[in-house]
Design a protein around this motif. Structure first.
Motif, PDB file in Angstrom:
ATOM      1  N   UNK A 106       0.816  -1.218   0.000  1.00  0.00           N
ATOM      2  CA  UNK A 106       0.000   0.000   0.000  1.00  0.00           C
ATOM      3  C   UNK A 106       0.850   1.268   0.000  1.00  0.00           C
ATOM      4  N   UNK A 107       2.174   1.107   0.084  1.00  0.00           N
ATOM      5  CA  UNK A 107       3.040   2.280   0.059  1.00  0.00           C
ATOM      6  C   UNK A 107       4.460   1.922   0.439  1.00  0.00           C
ATOM      7  N   UNK A 108       5.227   2.959   0.782  1.00  0.00           N
ATOM      8  CA  UNK A 108       6.597   2.732   1.223  1.00  0.00           C
ATOM      9  C   UNK A 108       6.997   3.799   2.241  1.00  0.00           C
ATOM     10  N   UNK A 109       7.964   3.431   3.043  1.00  0.00           N
ATOM     11  CA  UNK A 109       8.513   4.339   4.050  1.00  0.00           C
ATOM     12  C   UNK A 109       9.922   4.693   3.607  1.00  0.00           C
ATOM     13  N   UNK A 110      10.167   5.969   3.366  1.00  0.00           N
ATOM     14  CA  UNK A 110      11.476   6.408   2.906  1.00  0.00           C
ATOM     15  C   UNK A 110      12.062   7.391   3.907  1.00  0.00           C
ATOM     16  N   UNK A 111      13.357   7.244   4.152  1.00  0.00           N
ATOM     17  CA  UNK A 111      14.022   8.160   5.069  1.00  0.00           C
ATOM     18  C   UNK A 111      15.296   7.580   5.613  1.00  0.00           C
ATOM     19  N   UNK A 112      15.553   7.923   6.857  1.00  0.00           N
ATOM     20  CA  UNK A 112      16.789   7.515   7.524  1.00  0.00           C
ATOM     21  C   UNK A 112      16.481   7.027   8.925  1.00  0.00           C
ATOM     22  N   UNK A 113      17.321   6.119   9.407  1.00  0.00           N
ATOM     23  CA  UNK A 113      17.355   5.893  10.842  1.00  0.00           C
ATOM     24  C   UNK A 113      18.806   5.789  11.273  1.00  0.00           C
ATOM     25  N   UNK A 114      19.028   6.254  12.495  1.00  0.00           N
ATOM     26  CA  UNK A 114      20.369   6.317  13.063  1.00  0.00           C
ATOM     27  C   UNK A 114      20.385   5.474  14.321  1.00  0.00           C
ATOM     28  N   UNK A 115      21.392   4.618  14.445  1.00  0.00           N
ATOM     29  CA  UNK A 115      21.567   3.868  15.685  1.00  0.00           C
ATOM     30  C   UNK A 115      22.082   4.850  16.732  1.00  0.00           C
ATOM     31  N   UNK A 116      21.236   5.145  17.733  1.00  0.00           N
ATOM     32  CA  UNK A 116      21.534   6.232  18.669  1.00  0.00           C
ATOM     33  C   UNK A 116      21.831   5.775  20.086  1.00  0.00           C
ATOM     34  N   UNK A 117      21.701   4.488  20.363  1.00  0.00           N
ATOM     35  CA  UNK A 117      21.984   4.003  21.711  1.00  0.00           C
ATOM     36  C   UNK A 117      23.378   3.410  21.804  1.00  0.00           C
ATOM     37  N   UNK A 150      -5.847   6.674   0.415  1.00  0.00           N
ATOM     38  CA  UNK A 150      -4.814   7.626   0.840  1.00  0.00           C
ATOM     39  C   UNK A 150      -3.687   7.755  -0.189  1.00  0.00           C
ATOM     40  N   UNK A 151      -3.904   7.247  -1.408  1.00  0.00           N
ATOM     41  CA  UNK A 151      -2.915   7.318  -2.482  1.00  0.00           C
ATOM     42  C   UNK A 151      -2.439   8.762  -2.674  1.00  0.00           C
ATOM     43  N   UNK A 152      -1.127   8.965  -2.652  1.00  0.00           N
ATOM     44  CA  UNK A 152      -0.556  10.292  -2.833  1.00  0.00           C
ATOM     45  C   UNK A 152      -0.389  11.080  -1.551  1.00  0.00           C
ATOM     46  N   UNK A 153      -0.827  10.541  -0.442  1.00  0.00           N
ATOM     47  CA  UNK A 153      -0.710  11.215   0.845  1.00  0.00           C
ATOM     48  C   UNK A 153       0.374  10.553   1.685  1.00  0.00           C
ATOM     49  N   UNK A 154       0.895  11.300   2.645  1.00  0.00           N
ATOM     50  CA  UNK A 154       1.903  10.727   3.533  1.00  0.00           C
ATOM     51  C   UNK A 154       1.868  11.417   4.888  1.00  0.00           C
ATOM     52  N   UNK A 155       2.485  10.767   5.864  1.00  0.00           N
ATOM     53  CA  UNK A 155       2.732  11.394   7.163  1.00  0.00           C
ATOM     54  C   UNK A 155       4.180  11.138   7.525  1.00  0.00           C
ATOM     55  N   UNK A 156       4.721  11.984   8.387  1.00  0.00           N
ATOM     56  CA  UNK A 156       6.140  11.907   8.739  1.00  0.00           C
ATOM     57  C   UNK A 156       6.330  11.644  10.216  1.00  0.00           C
ATOM     58  N   UNK A 157       7.361  10.854  10.505  1.00  0.00           N
ATOM     59  CA  UNK A 157       7.736  10.520  11.876  1.00  0.00           C
ATOM     60  C   UNK A 157       9.141  11.040  12.126  1.00  0.00           C
ATOM     61  N   UNK A 158       9.313  11.679  13.248  1.00  0.00           N
ATOM     62  CA  UNK A 158      10.634  12.068  13.733  1.00  0.00           C
ATOM     63  C   UNK A 158      10.620  11.713  15.207  1.00  0.00           C
ATOM     64  N   UNK A 159      11.250  10.590  15.539  1.00  0.00           N
ATOM     65  CA  UNK A 159      11.104  10.099  16.907  1.00  0.00           C
ATOM     66  C   UNK A 159      12.155   9.062  17.241  1.00  0.00           C
ATOM     67  N   UNK A 160      12.308   8.848  18.519  1.00  0.00           N
ATOM     68  CA  UNK A 160      13.182   7.799  19.054  1.00  0.00           C
ATOM     69  C   UNK A 160      12.415   6.484  19.038  1.00  0.00           C
ATOM     70  N   UNK A 161      13.096   5.399  18.648  1.00  0.00           N
ATOM     71  CA  UNK A 161      12.479   4.080  18.576  1.00  0.00           C
ATOM     72  C   UNK A 161      13.339   3.089  19.367  1.00  0.00           C
ATOM     73  N   UNK A 180       1.126  15.364   4.441  1.00  0.00           N
ATOM     74  CA  UNK A 180       0.727  16.071   3.221  1.00  0.00           C
ATOM     75  C   UNK A 180      -0.428  15.322   2.580  1.00  0.00           C
ATOM     76  N   UNK A 181      -1.033  15.957   1.572  1.00  0.00           N
ATOM     77  CA  UNK A 181      -2.186  15.348   0.915  1.00  0.00           C
ATOM     78  C   UNK A 181      -3.355  15.272   1.879  1.00  0.00           C
ATOM     79  N   UNK A 182      -3.968  14.102   1.992  1.00  0.00           N
ATOM     80  CA  UNK A 182      -5.103  13.935   2.907  1.00  0.00           C
ATOM     81  C   UNK A 182      -4.689  14.019   4.373  1.00  0.00           C
TER      82      UNK A 182
END
Length: 181
Positions: A90-101, A120-131, A146-148
């Motif tokens: 249904x989509x893809x997640x693009x970005x970066x993750x950094x090993x922070x511990x 939700x085609x063409x829409x996205x949400x963004x995460x900036x967080x510790x995992x 963005x989008x919807x």
């Protein structure tokens, strides 16, 4: 004289209140009513094989022998699927993750979750967080969209559905709550 000063102060207060209320009305008319959307999907983070979806693009030479890959940076283009099997993408997640511990395996994610099919085609949400990936359940912050999902904010509950400790491949279950316009 004192009554006149009090009247002027009251007039300025009313005018400033009216101006703020007008700006609020313009904002709500422009964006419409705020909505709540719940999403459920699976993310496939594949590090192994001939076509990995996550690749290390940098690492710190000073921490190579540590208990975690502290300082390693991965670029990702992970599949998002309806279920745990990679059959309905249904989509893809693009970005970066950094090993922070340094002592516990933990990541910081900067990822855009984009939808390529469905309503939700063409829409996205963004995460900036510790995992903190060693925890069974964790929560990440949604910081935009963005989008919807315009002006999205919210949170994502994550659970590791599958983890291959030998090669690092993982399937992560996401339950996301978004507030957006």
């Amino acid at each position: 004289m004192q009554g006149r000063s009090l009247s002027l102060a009251a007039l300025f207060f009313c005018l400033s209140f009216f101006q703020v209320r007008c700006q609020e009305a313009k904002t709500s008319m422009h964006f419409g009513k705020e909505k709540v959307t719940h999403l459920h999907f699976y993310l496939h983070d594949i590090i192994s094989g001939k076509k990995p979806s996550a690749v290390m693009v940098a690492h710190a030479n000073t921490t190579e022998k540590g208990p975690t890959p502290f300082g390693s940076v991965f670029a990702i283009d992970d599949l998002i699927t309806e279920g745990p099997e990679p059959t309905k993408v249904i989509g893809n997640a693009q970005g970066l993750y950094v090993s922070s511990g340094q002592d516990i395996l933990s990541l910081v994610l900067v990822v855009d979750f984009g939808f390529t099919s469905g309503k939700y085609n063409g829409s996205s949400f963004s995460v900036l967080s510790r995992n903190p990936i060693t925890e069974v359940e964790r929560e990440l912050a949604v910081v935009g969209g963005r989008g919807k999902f315009r002006l999205a904010r919210g949170f994502a509950h994550l659970k590791t559905y599958y983890l291959n400790i030998t090669n690092g491949d993982a399937i992560i279950e996401y339950d996301v709550t978004l507030l957006h316009y």
